[in-house]
Motif scaffolding. Sequence first.
Motif, PDB file in Angstrom:
ATOM      1  N   SER A 184       7.784  -0.474   4.576  1.00  0.00           N
ATOM      2  CA  SER A 184       7.019  -1.232   5.569  1.00  0.00           C
ATOM      3  C   SER A 184       6.197  -0.327   6.477  1.00  0.00           C
ATOM      4  O   SER A 184       5.595  -0.804   7.433  1.00  0.00           O
ATOM      5  CB  SER A 184       7.965  -2.079   6.441  1.00  0.00           C
ATOM      6  N   VAL A 185       6.168   0.974   6.199  1.00  0.00           N
ATOM      7  CA  VAL A 185       5.491   1.934   7.062  1.00  0.00           C
ATOM      8  C   VAL A 185       4.451   2.702   6.259  1.00  0.00           C
ATOM      9  O   VAL A 185       4.764   3.271   5.202  1.00  0.00           O
ATOM     10  CB  VAL A 185       6.501   2.912   7.696  1.00  0.00           C
ATOM     11  N   ARG A 186       3.208   2.691   6.734  1.00  0.00           N
ATOM     12  CA  ARG A 186       2.110   3.465   6.166  1.00  0.00           C
ATOM     13  C   ARG A 186       1.995   3.268   4.649  1.00  0.00           C
ATOM     14  O   ARG A 186       1.938   4.222   3.872  1.00  0.00           O
ATOM     15  CB  ARG A 186       2.242   4.947   6.514  1.00  0.00           C
ATOM     16  N   LEU A 187       1.940   2.006   4.246  1.00  0.00           N
ATOM     17  CA  LEU A 187       1.702   1.710   2.835  1.00  0.00           C
ATOM     18  C   LEU A 187       0.237   1.971   2.498  1.00  0.00           C
ATOM     19  O   LEU A 187      -0.664   1.731   3.309  1.00  0.00           O
ATOM     20  CB  LEU A 187       2.026   0.243   2.521  1.00  0.00           C
ATOM     21  N   ARG A 188       0.021   2.452   1.298  1.00  0.00           N
ATOM     22  CA  ARG A 188      -1.352   2.624   0.840  1.00  0.00           C
ATOM     23  C   ARG A 188      -2.003   1.245   0.671  1.00  0.00           C
ATOM     24  O   ARG A 188      -1.366   0.287   0.265  1.00  0.00           O
ATOM     25  CB  ARG A 188      -1.393   3.410  -0.463  1.00  0.00           C
ATOM     26  N   TRP A 189      -3.282   1.159   0.975  1.00  0.00           N
ATOM     27  CA  TRP A 189      -4.049  -0.090   0.923  1.00  0.00           C
ATOM     28  C   TRP A 189      -3.949  -0.696  -0.476  1.00  0.00           C
ATOM     29  O   TRP A 189      -4.364  -0.070  -1.457  1.00  0.00           O
ATOM     30  CB  TRP A 189      -5.496   0.211   1.282  1.00  0.00           C
TER      31      TRP A 189
END
Length: 920
Positions: free
Chosen positions: A62-67
């Motif tokens: 849930s943190v800094r997922l790639r677009w």
Amino acid sequence: MSLRVARVTVDAPHGSDTVATATPAIGWVSESDARGWMQSGAELELELDGETQMHRVGGRDSVRLRWPFRPLQPRDEATLRVRVTGSDGAVSPWSEPRRIVAGFLADGEWTARTIAVAAPTTYAEPATLRTTFSVDGEVRRATLYATAVGVYQAAFNGEEVDDQVLKPGWTPFHTRTVHESTDVTALVRSGENAVTVRLAGAWATEHYGFRENAAPVYEEQPRFAAQLLIEYADGRVQTVRTDESWQSAPNEVTASGLYAGEDHDARRGTSDWSPVAVVADVPVPGARVSPFVRRIEELPVAEVITTPSGRTVLDFGQNLVGRLRIRVQGASGTVVTLRHAEVLEHGELGTRPLRAAAATDRYTLAGDGVEVWEPEFTFHGFRYAEIDGWPGVLDPADISAVVIHSDMERTGWFDTSHELVRQLHQNVVWGLRGNFLSVPTDCPQRDERLGWTGDIQVFAPTASFLYDVRGFLDSWLRDLEIDQVDGVVPFVVPNVLGPARAAAAWGDAAAVVPTVLYERFADLDTLERQFDSMRAWTDVIVGYSGDRRLWEGMFQFGDWLDPDAPPQHPAKAKTSADIVATAYVFRSADLTARAAALLGRESEAREYAGIAEEVRRAFVAEYVTESGRMVSDAQTAYSLAIVFDMVDESRRQALGDRLAELTRLGGYRIGTGFVGTPIIQDALTRTGHLDTATRLLTQTENPSWLYPVTMGATTIWERWDSMLPDGTINPGQMTSFNHYALGAIADWLHRTVAGLAPATPGYARIAIEPHPLEGFDDAEASHLTPYGEARVRWQRSGESIIVEATVPANTDADVVLPDGRRHTVGSGSHRWTSAALAPRPEPGEVGPESTLAQIIDDSEAYQAIVEVLGELRPAIAEDFRDNTEWSPRLTLGELFARLLGPEPRAAVERRLTALNTARS
């Protein structure tokens, strides 16, 4: 059960929806009242151009997922919603939509010409630029893309386009500029429109360097470029660009500089328009990734002071960075002069530390009623302001201090019952606020204000707890890589001090700062982008280390500002500069190896891990004895070997024991500079000497962290004794009362004293391990992690320690209680009762036969002796405090036999006898 997505995050400056890339990192924060809640999956819904795109995530990411969607196009406006599913099968409602605006330009889309005043009459001449344009239809959207080599503010039809200041900030102007992307739809109107731009030089035209070497680096005059894109409802597009059709004119600002200050003549107005010059184009600007600089806070006058010389000085009660806002009424031509300084010296404004910076603003009244003025294109570091020329009676309510800095989200807090330590931490926060203004500077007040790499290298962990500095440091690291020359990182970034030279602990910012962003924010993107920079720096210093794998004999700052260094020679530290240098070769090689492993670059991971091991062995063979002594028998040397994990367990303990012994021999006063200070408390704690660390933290005599607090400091000083006990400013040519480097102690307060730290990158797993310090009733830290708020608090309750913790949803925590018990817990609120560690034994009788070690470990006895000597022999009292080596093998009587005659010795003995009687 209550479950919701409280927040959807995207890589955009604080308070903005505008992203700088077509594929920004995204994330979300879940909240649940179920203990131990973990996400098992999530659904993402993106609305863009009337189309709905869906994406599913499995697991707890849930943190800094790639677009995960199609890349954004310039000026795309989308909304993102998220809903999550827990491991228990519960599904949250959809989150509130998060707006996302593509703020970048397409390749080749920047077509603006760069303009400037055609015939300036002064250096760095402030000016107003203008143009007009017509709107002939319904406007769907209007976007202004603007940049400057200098600083600017734009207005449409007399209305400011935003609340930012000092745009676009400071970058290496020759190679990188930044544009703002401002939605001005609400400001354009049908028919004729006017755009005005106020422009000044600021960083671009400042003189950099020391003393007679100060000179311009970038430009002699500011430059500006912009393009306005108007999109009509019928599909037409209109572009208004800077070009030769624009005009310029002098305005009310007659002179402006960061160091000098600003002069404003309200009688002048703006007239005498003439064509601009089209000048050499700026580098094609990129979209902003760092936060905006804004007015953050306004402080009233705390006290009006009349100095011994009869001058009027305002005290704002806090050393800050910004400028004054005045409300004044008087005759036309009256000049009000505002001079700024951080301290008073013997009652007068203490301006010597400013060196060549005048830090003076002047306002000439128009004389047409109440006038409100604030300088626009400068800033000062100050607590005190001297006011001259004020018409009539000065009402302090008519003057306030406007605090400005990069607008980052506050994410970390610390509190404790120990009032001086609480103030110390507050000083750290204000030091960060004052020096995180566009770039991370060393100081905000004198003729310097530069992005020194060593300062941010040691302070990055503290900063990353207190504020969301990810975007701020991400932007600065881009500049660092630009300014690297053949791998060498310059002393300052942006580099304005000449050819880059290597210095240990300074250039190592290339390896350390990206690592900190990964550890604290799970920012693998920045680590990946900066890997080549990191590797290039490591290759340089490994090359310097040669076959011996020791970096020796070259220029170094070393353990800068060791308190024993002479005022004019701050690099002459007790710890050999070669020890510092070689330790950092190991540090950067080790971090490069770890980064390579994270990025899947296995061959490079093995290569740099092998180099790090070679350097480690060479360091130990050259600088560490078999019995656990360092060749430089100084606190920083021991701390480096321990905290950088350069020795095995058996010698680590011996080194820690000697470090504790040295600390006591020095009277529990600090003996470290910029390199050792951030790590000495960790070195003591890791080797079982928390009591020594406590004494070092709570020491109030100079040099110590709390000495400045007792002297009224409200920010962290550059030198331990930037102000001497008699109220005289340190005689060194270089001193500042707002430097954050020595405030790196705050990271230890957060992680160790309160006990809140990341166990895995980005706080996906949290480490909770509080250390109740003797003399403290409680301590607390809270931090807005990428998963939500985490909090740890401990307090004494009789013979017990009560520990309370809040663990965010979708994380868990490893807990070590003060009595050594261990737990693993999931999300939710937790409370434990732990046995308190046994207090130190009460001191026994003291007298001439007591060892000096016993005296320094007995605070009451020590203070009693100092008081008696201070009354009878002040010079000897000072020598006793500052120069005694507190050895366990020398007695008080033996020392005094050399220092004191019979009468003072008898007075000391009587005082100690009275102390023994009171204790019994």
